[in-house]
Scaffold this motif. Structure first.
Motif, PDB file in Angstrom:
ATOM      1  N   ARG A 104      19.956  23.562 -37.269  1.00  7.29           N
ATOM      2  CA  ARG A 104      19.770  22.281 -37.955  1.00  7.29           C
ATOM      3  C   ARG A 104      18.365  21.726 -37.719  1.00  7.29           C
ATOM      4  NH1 ARG A 104      23.772  17.172 -36.688  1.00  7.29           N
ATOM      5  NH2 ARG A 104      22.945  15.686 -38.211  1.00  7.29           N
ATOM      6  N   LEU A 105      17.555  21.768 -38.756  1.00  4.76           N
ATOM      7  CA  LEU A 105      16.192  21.224 -38.697  1.00  4.76           C
ATOM      8  C   LEU A 105      15.749  20.862 -40.094  1.00  4.76           C
ATOM      9  CD1 LEU A 105      13.536  20.611 -37.174  1.00  4.76           C
ATOM     10  CD2 LEU A 105      12.856  22.989 -37.612  1.00  4.76           C
ATOM     11  N   ASN A 106      15.457  19.586 -40.304  1.00  3.45           N
ATOM     12  CA  ASN A 106      14.907  19.131 -41.577  1.00  3.45           C
ATOM     13  C   ASN A 106      14.081  17.876 -41.318  1.00  3.45           C
ATOM     14  OD1 ASN A 106      16.761  16.839 -41.582  1.00  3.45           O
ATOM     15  ND2 ASN A 106      18.343  18.264 -42.248  1.00  3.45           N
ATOM     16  N   PRO A 161      15.433  27.994 -40.034  1.00  5.75           N
ATOM     17  CA  PRO A 161      15.089  27.007 -41.065  1.00  5.75           C
ATOM     18  C   PRO A 161      13.829  27.426 -41.819  1.00  5.75           C
ATOM     19  CG  PRO A 161      15.536  25.933 -38.960  1.00  5.75           C
ATOM     20  CD  PRO A 161      15.458  27.400 -38.687  1.00  5.75           C
ATOM     21  N   PRO A 162      13.673  26.977 -43.066  1.00  5.69           N
ATOM     22  CA  PRO A 162      12.503  27.364 -43.848  1.00  5.69           C
ATOM     23  C   PRO A 162      11.191  26.872 -43.248  1.00  5.69           C
ATOM     24  CG  PRO A 162      14.220  26.456 -45.257  1.00  5.69           C
ATOM     25  CD  PRO A 162      14.621  26.187 -43.850  1.00  5.69           C
ATOM     26  N   VAL A 163      10.141  27.566 -43.590  1.00  5.81           N
ATOM     27  CA  VAL A 163       8.791  27.231 -43.121  1.00  5.81           C
ATOM     28  C   VAL A 163       8.479  25.762 -43.355  1.00  5.81           C
ATOM     29  CG1 VAL A 163       6.347  27.526 -43.717  1.00  5.81           C
ATOM     30  CG2 VAL A 163       7.780  29.528 -43.294  1.00  5.81           C
ATOM     31  N   ARG A 164       8.832  25.265 -44.529  1.00  5.76           N
ATOM     32  CA  ARG A 164       8.500  23.884 -44.882  1.00  5.76           C
ATOM     33  C   ARG A 164       9.075  22.890 -43.858  1.00  5.76           C
ATOM     34  NH1 ARG A 164       6.998  22.769 -49.734  1.00  5.76           N
ATOM     35  NH2 ARG A 164       8.126  24.578 -50.563  1.00  5.76           N
ATOM     36  N   GLN A 165      10.328  23.101 -43.477  1.00  8.00           N
ATOM     37  CA  GLN A 165      10.980  22.178 -42.550  1.00  8.00           C
ATOM     38  C   GLN A 165      10.442  22.344 -41.129  1.00  8.00           C
ATOM     39  OE1 GLN A 165      12.804  19.885 -43.980  1.00  8.00           O
ATOM     40  NE2 GLN A 165      12.653  20.939 -45.961  1.00  8.00           N
ATOM     41  N   VAL A 166      10.092  23.544 -40.739  1.00  3.57           N
ATOM     42  CA  VAL A 166       9.534  23.758 -39.401  1.00  3.57           C
ATOM     43  C   VAL A 166       8.182  23.061 -39.280  1.00  3.57           C
ATOM     44  CG1 VAL A 166       8.788  25.477 -37.702  1.00  3.57           C
ATOM     45  CG2 VAL A 166      10.766  25.950 -39.162  1.00  3.57           C
ATOM     46  N   GLU A 231       9.822  31.683 -46.107  1.00  2.00           N
ATOM     47  CA  GLU A 231       9.164  30.802 -47.075  1.00  2.00           C
ATOM     48  C   GLU A 231      10.172  30.213 -48.057  1.00  2.00           C
ATOM     49  OE1 GLU A 231       6.067  29.860 -47.366  1.00  2.00           O
ATOM     50  OE2 GLU A 231       5.053  31.134 -45.879  1.00  2.00           O
ATOM     51  N   ARG A 232      11.248  30.900 -48.274  1.00  4.53           N
ATOM     52  CA  ARG A 232      12.237  30.536 -49.281  1.00  4.53           C
ATOM     53  C   ARG A 232      12.996  29.267 -48.888  1.00  4.53           C
ATOM     54  NH1 ARG A 232      15.722  32.866 -53.062  1.00  4.53           N
ATOM     55  NH2 ARG A 232      17.925  32.375 -52.780  1.00  4.53           N
ATOM     56  N   ASP A 233      13.107  28.309 -49.841  1.00  4.92           N
ATOM     57  CA  ASP A 233      13.842  27.060 -49.613  1.00  4.92           C
ATOM     58  C   ASP A 233      15.309  27.129 -50.034  1.00  4.92           C
ATOM     59  OD1 ASP A 233      11.719  25.292 -48.583  1.00  4.92           O
ATOM     60  OD2 ASP A 233      10.810  25.586 -50.556  1.00  4.92           O
ATOM     61  N   PRO A 234      15.682  27.730 -51.174  1.00  2.59           N
ATOM     62  CA  PRO A 234      17.084  27.698 -51.606  1.00  2.59           C
ATOM     63  C   PRO A 234      18.019  28.356 -50.605  1.00  2.59           C
ATOM     64  CG  PRO A 234      15.651  28.410 -53.405  1.00  2.59           C
ATOM     65  CD  PRO A 234      14.816  28.404 -52.173  1.00  2.59           C
ATOM     66  N   VAL A 235      19.212  27.757 -50.434  1.00  2.00           N
ATOM     67  CA  VAL A 235      20.199  28.347 -49.521  1.00  2.00           C
ATOM     68  C   VAL A 235      21.159  29.271 -50.248  1.00  2.00           C
ATOM     69  CG1 VAL A 235      20.075  26.397 -47.929  1.00  2.00           C
ATOM     70  CG2 VAL A 235      21.807  26.382 -49.750  1.00  2.00           C
ATOM     71  N   GLY A 236      21.186  29.233 -51.591  1.00  2.00           N
ATOM     72  CA  GLY A 236      22.098  30.065 -52.354  1.00  2.00           C
ATOM     73  C   GLY A 236      23.407  29.352 -52.642  1.00  2.00           C
ATOM     74  N   ARG A 237      24.074  29.765 -53.697  1.00  2.00           N
ATOM     75  CA  ARG A 237      25.267  29.060 -54.174  1.00  2.00           C
ATOM     76  C   ARG A 237      26.396  29.064 -53.144  1.00  2.00           C
ATOM     77  NH1 ARG A 237      27.885  28.501 -59.929  1.00  2.00           N
ATOM     78  NH2 ARG A 237      25.778  28.996 -60.600  1.00  2.00           N
ATOM     79  N   GLU A 238      26.606  30.174 -52.458  1.00  3.56           N
ATOM     80  CA  GLU A 238      27.727  30.257 -51.521  1.00  3.56           C
ATOM     81  C   GLU A 238      27.555  29.276 -50.368  1.00  3.56           C
ATOM     82  OE1 GLU A 238      29.981  33.598 -48.723  1.00  3.56           O
ATOM     83  OE2 GLU A 238      28.629  34.220 -50.339  1.00  3.56           O
ATOM     84  N   ARG A 239      26.398  29.275 -49.745  1.00  2.67           N
ATOM     85  CA  ARG A 239      26.149  28.345 -48.641  1.00  2.67           C
ATOM     86  C   ARG A 239      26.105  26.906 -49.155  1.00  2.67           C
ATOM     87  NH1 ARG A 239      24.042  30.610 -43.825  1.00  2.67           N
ATOM     88  NH2 ARG A 239      22.909  28.688 -43.389  1.00  2.67           N
ATOM     89  N   TYR A 240      25.546  26.726 -50.345  1.00  5.43           N
ATOM     90  CA  TYR A 240      25.454  25.373 -50.900  1.00  5.43           C
ATOM     91  C   TYR A 240      26.836  24.769 -51.094  1.00  5.43           C
ATOM     92  CZ  TYR A 240      24.002  21.397 -53.678  1.00  5.43           C
ATOM     93  OH  TYR A 240      23.794  20.105 -54.119  1.00  5.43           O
ATOM     94  N   ALA A 241      27.794  25.556 -51.531  1.00  8.36           N
ATOM     95  CA  ALA A 241      29.144  25.043 -51.750  1.00  8.36           C
ATOM     96  C   ALA A 241      29.750  24.511 -50.459  1.00  8.36           C
ATOM     97  CB  ALA A 241      30.024  26.151 -52.332  1.00  8.36           C
ATOM     98  N   TYR A 504      15.390  17.061 -50.030  1.00  4.50           N
ATOM     99  CA  TYR A 504      16.340  17.838 -50.832  1.00  4.50           C
ATOM    100  C   TYR A 504      16.284  19.319 -50.451  1.00  4.50           C
ATOM    101  CZ  TYR A 504      15.388  13.717 -53.764  1.00  4.50           C
ATOM    102  OH  TYR A 504      15.170  12.435 -54.224  1.00  4.50           O
ATOM    103  N   LEU A 505      15.073  19.805 -50.218  1.00  5.62           N
ATOM    104  CA  LEU A 505      14.912  21.221 -49.912  1.00  5.62           C
ATOM    105  C   LEU A 505      15.506  21.581 -48.551  1.00  5.62           C
ATOM    106  CD1 LEU A 505      11.255  21.668 -51.224  1.00  5.62           C
ATOM    107  CD2 LEU A 505      13.363  22.488 -52.305  1.00  5.62           C
TER     108      LEU A 505
END
Length: 564
Positions: A104-106, A161-166, A231-241, A504-505
């Motif tokens: 958990r990091l955002n 966690p994605p690069v952006r959040q780190v 680098e990728r931000d999307p978590v994908g549909r399965e995790r998003y659900a 959001y990301l």
């Protein structure tokens, strides 16, 4: 309204005892949660954020689920409690299964923020208060050390966690480090002559150690986690659900909701254009905003004037709505409006203490650095969102309902789709009741609605990798398309928009809960009206629905419509 007589209170049941034992054990395992919930006795401590600490929380969930399975509900209240608690615990286990707890990091809602933010809620009026702060400050190094261990554990298992959040985490740590960092500045506020040298020494020492702990956290994020971060931000549909269900308490048809979000953006945009015409005849929305931003009648200078305006606006709403449109118990007619010590931007609400006297419900405005000019036309609707009839009415009256609800239902049950959905629904109610009839204030409400609708599109579209709208070129989402879409539908400063998009990301599923929750509340009201026919009373509907407490949307619907 007075407190119900003791003989009017509901007798506690076996289900109540299971729920309340869970609350007490959860508060002991997570003292930050306890402070935010207003539960006394834990303000000196911080949670164990290590893998062992997270495992202890998971074991509590399993034990509580087993206790629920062995306990029989005796009435509808029990059935709601059992369904709501079971849904929460099972959802949190699903989140743990995808390592959402340990990774958990955002930029807004992770241990990096809440270990610091919890100090905002701690009183500073007495020597004992400062001694408690010193004790909690001394706990910061161990808490952050455990957090690092969990992030490292998740990374070894392949979840980073994605690069952006780190990178954002590294930047945010800096606000807490050094002589001008948060912790040293907090300790320096203990200037009362009654504070003994021993307590001052504890404060100074612990504050510096807390700052050093954040410095070590920044080094870990920068030197160890960042090189492994995707680098990728999307978590994908399965995790998003999984994330979406946790924030809503229901399972969405994601494709349908994505299309609905785009339709909402278009609908609100058309209403904004019509409202702008009332402000600047022949002008655009941008023209109307420029006109309002330049109007002295809609501007406030400085945070002191902002705070006074927030308080006055909130107090006027309570006075106008109480006993007329809403049942507002006397003990919760007070809300305190404050300028937050943080400078990240945004307005938020924290609930009252359990006894409704130690700490009132509070509306906080986190003013970004360098901002000292504010437009009331944008924010009147936000005061209603955070105060009355929004979060304060919703949260504080639930705390008050001790005769109806167990402690877990009053203090521990919170679902974003219910809570944020109600607050957005409350804004629309205030427009319906005439409190936003001024075209400027109405445009402000629509402007906020536009942002919330855009969130639905961005959050679902990006994380589920659905096709981007034609207005940004269609095809796959990327940061540039997301930025252009947000900029087209959010009339806010660039810094705020950047923070929002990063949110959001890095926090999938939360941002859409506002607008999706509002959609749910509107549909629930329509369904209740259809079921009651001519006997439908909207004031009674609001009271009855809020008396359920903050539960998942499926449980709320079943409780209100009597289908559980």
């Amino acid at each position: 309204m007075s407190t119900p007589a003791p003989d009017a209170a509901r007798r506690p049941t076996a289900v109540d005892r299971v729920a309340d034992e869970y609350l007490d054990r959860q508060a002991a395992l997570d003292p930050v949660y306890a402070t935010f919930a207003g539960i006394a006795g834990h303000d000196h401590a911080l949670p164990d954020l290590s893998p062992d600490g997270l495992a202890a929380v998971a074991e509590l969930r399993r034990a509580t689920l087993a206790a629920l399975a062995a306990t029989e509900a005796v009435d509808d209240t029990d059935r709601v409690t059992a369904a709501a608690l079971r849904d929460l615990l099972e959802t949190e286990d699903d989140l743990r299964a995808i390592r959402a707890d340990s990774a958990r990091l955002n930029n807004i809602d992770s241990p990096l923020q809440f270990v610091r933010d919890v100090f905002d809620l701690m009183p500073t009026a007495t020597v004992d208060d400062w001694a408690t702060i010193a004790a909690r400050l001394a706990a910061v190094p161990d808490a952050l050390g455990g957090y690092v261990a969990s992030l490292r554990d998740a990374a070894v298992a392949g979840t980073v966690p994605p690069v952006r959040q780190v990178r954002i985490g590294v930047e945010q740590c800096a606000d807490n480090v050094g002589d001008d960092g948060f912790f040293v500045s907090l300790a320096a506020q203990a200037t009362d002559a009654d504070v003994p040298d021993s307590v001052r020494g504890d404060l100074d020492r612990a504050a510096r150690q807390a700052g050093e702990a954040y410095e070590r956290l920044a080094a870990f994020l920068r030197d160890e986690l960042l090189p492994a971060a995707p680098e990728r931000d999307p978590v994908g549909r399965e995790r998003y659900a999984v994330h979406s269900r946790a924030f809503l308490g229901t399972r969405l048809d994601l494709a349908e909701t994505y299309e609905w979000g785009q339709a909402e953006v278009a609908r609100i945009e058309a209403e904004m254009a019509a409202t702008a015409e009332r402000i600047v005849p022949g002008g655009s929305v941008a023209d109307a905003i420029a006109h309002l931003d330049a109007s002295p009648a809609h501007r406030l200078a400085g945070t002191e004037e902002l705070q006074r305006w927030m308080q006055r606006t909130s107090d006027e709403a309570v006075a106008a709505l109480a006993d007329v449109h809403f049942d507002i118990p006397e003990p919760i007619r007070r809300i305190e409006c404050l300028i937050a010590p943080t400078q990240q931007g945004g307005i938020y609400y924290t609930g009252p203490s359990e006894d409704l006297t130690t700490r009132p419900g509070r509306m906080w405005w986190s003013v970004p650095k360098g901002v000292d000019d504010f437009g009331t036309w944008r924010e009147r609707t936000t005061v209603y969102h955070e105060g009355v009839p929004g979060h304060h009415l919703q949260v504080a009256q639930t705390v008050y309902r001790a005769a109806l609800l167990n402690r877990w239902r009053r203090l521990g049950s919170w679902v974003s789709g219910h809570g944020e959905g109600w607050a957005l629904y409350a804004e629309r109610l205030m427009a319906d009741l005439g409190f936003l009839d001024d075209p400027a204030d109405h445009l402000g409400m629509l402007d906020g609605q536009s942002l919330r609708a855009a969130r639905v599109v961005l959050d679902i579209g990006i994380h589920c990798e659905l096709p981007a709208p034609a207005e940004v070129g269609g095809g796959a989402w990327d940061y540039d398309k997301a930025w252009r879409f947000l900029t087209a539908h959010a009339n806010t400063a660039e810094g705020f928009r950047r923070f929002e998009l990063d949110r959001y990301l890095g926090w999938p599923g939360q941002a859409p809960s506002y607008k999706i929750g509002e959609r749910f509340w509107l549909q629930l009201r329509d369904d209740a009206r259809a079921a009651a026919g001519d006997a439908f009373d909207v004031k009674a509907f609001h009271r009855g629905a809020l008396d359920v407490g903050s539960v998942g949307l499926d449980v709320l619907r079943a409780a209100v419509l009597g289908t559980l």
